[in-house]
Scaffold this active site. Sequence first.
Site, mmCIF file in Angstrom:
data_model
loop_
_atom_site.group_PDB
_atom_site.id
_atom_site.type_symbol
_atom_site.label_atom_id
_atom_site.label_comp_id
_atom_site.label_asym_id
_atom_site.label_seq_id
_atom_site.Cartn_x
_atom_site.Cartn_y
_atom_site.Cartn_z
ATOM 1 N N SER A 253 41.318 43.282 29.743
ATOM 2 C CA SER A 253 41.862 44.373 30.548
ATOM 3 C C SER A 253 43.347 44.148 30.763
ATOM 4 O O SER A 253 43.888 43.103 30.368
ATOM 5 C CB SER A 253 41.138 44.454 31.886
ATOM 6 O OG SER A 253 41.520 43.348 32.672
ATOM 7 N N LYS A 254 43.971 45.111 31.410
ATOM 8 C CA LYS A 254 45.432 45.084 31.595
ATOM 9 C C LYS A 254 45.948 43.761 32.152
ATOM 10 O O LYS A 254 47.034 43.322 31.806
ATOM 11 C CB LYS A 254 45.845 46.221 32.535
ATOM 12 C CG LYS A 254 45.963 47.539 31.807
ATOM 13 C CD LYS A 254 47.014 48.410 32.487
ATOM 14 C CE LYS A 254 47.281 49.667 31.703
ATOM 15 N NZ LYS A 254 46.279 50.717 31.903
ATOM 16 N N ARG A 255 45.129 43.142 33.019
ATOM 17 C CA ARG A 255 45.662 41.913 33.632
ATOM 18 C C ARG A 255 45.805 40.782 32.609
ATOM 19 O O ARG A 255 46.444 39.774 32.865
ATOM 20 C CB ARG A 255 44.802 41.492 34.836
ATOM 21 C CG ARG A 255 43.485 40.942 34.482
ATOM 22 C CD ARG A 255 42.613 40.713 35.718
ATOM 23 N NE ARG A 255 41.249 40.509 35.290
ATOM 24 C CZ ARG A 255 40.798 39.366 34.854
ATOM 25 N NH1 ARG A 255 41.573 38.316 34.791
ATOM 26 N NH2 ARG A 255 39.534 39.245 34.447
#
Length: 481
Positions: A253-255
Amino acid sequence: MADRPRVRFAPSPTGELHVGNARTALFNWMFARHHGGDFILRIEDTDESRSALSYQVNLLNDLTWLGLDWDEGPEKEGASGPYKQSERLDIYARHLQQLEAADLVYPCYCTEEELEEERQALILSKRMPRYMGKCRNLTPQERKQKEAAGRKPSFRFKVPDGSFQFADLIRGAMKFEGTAIGDFIIVRSNGMPAYNFAVVIDDHLMGVTHVIRGEDHLSNTALQIMLYNAFGFAPPIFAHHSLILGRDRAKLSKRHGSVSVGEFRRQGILPEALMNYLGLLGSSFTEGREVLSREEMITAFSLDRASKSGAIFDEEKLHWLNAIYIRNCPTEDLVRRLQPFIEQAGYKTDALDPLWFNQVIDLIKNDLTTLAEVGSHIDIFFDDKFAITAEAAQILEKESVRRVLKTFAEYLENGADAVQEIYPAAIKYVKEKTGVKGKDLFMPLRAALTGRIHGPELDRVFTVLGRNGALKRLKPLIGDV
Ligand code: GLU
């Protein structure tokens, strides 16, 4: 294998194309191309609040950029269209009527708050949260009352008891119990079909033979099989591949950093490299081979090899592959692809001699990992970008260096050699005249000509700079010769 397999990629246009979804698209595309089947693109845009046309446009651009061409879909209408769910609402309405006539659905008037209350109560009593069928057995009278009170119903499917099974091409035999699943919504109170309902109707009507998608959809497949049974449709063959994970083994995911195709494109990853990398992830094609062309990937592709466990996304490896693709890209083609990145870095290239610029790119391409780095590699050839780094300045400070540079410049001023010969001749001259050689000779020259202490081979740099270009760099350091 069906005569002509038909697979589909069915993205929802609710954001940028995630590499996980791009990998699903790639698997479907390779499967279709490997088996000589059809690859359908269907836009699942029934969630009006989250879908946007701009995302759809991006999606088509990203797929095209990756080279994943579709045989049917938006901009390529075929016999099973339309290929946007928002244009198929009459089809879903007809199918709802069919289930209503068979008494397999019922209207549900529960509000969001009531549903949440039920969920919390179930969690508190340590039971699995699911819809317990509150509206299943309302009398016609009760329904009328709810309608009169202005409530708009959603429609729920009556989940049958008993167990359901299917054979997943990647995960083997799968089984689930109807009793564990609450009656689920197939049409929302705003009249829009829910994902599981629309997808079954579309996959059936579009003649999809194999549904290849991420394992996060396994629980949906259970519901979809019930709907296939309810309609009397034969279900397709399912294959649920593992997901892409971050280094901590959580879903990517984006993180974790960059995750969308657009981000990688903007970084200057080549589409071939991204395709190759995604194809490689978790489903190695042939032992030991990592760099594969599109054709080789298609030939080698097999769902049997797709691993069941998640594949960890390794950006370093993607960069490694990208550097290989950049190196192998014919220079003229590379120059074309680099154009937007060069402009973005503030270079004006219109007035440049294309042959000279090809030479520049040819010289630095082995050092590029991404296209976006180009600006910091070609600056040594542009007077308005050229700058001397602190490390190079340190070398140039030494008094003895001036003599080397001066002698070199002297030769350039007076030597009549052709451009290819002038560099070795000038080096020879400096060696003879000053007695300086090796590192003591080349480091000052490199520092003076490129402003750096590392870089491409000096003789090639010299050829690109030319006699005058080199003199322009040398003169400020030594005064007039
Ligand atoms: N629209 C769904 C998604 O983007 C499609 C899932 C499927 O392939 O059935 O996740």
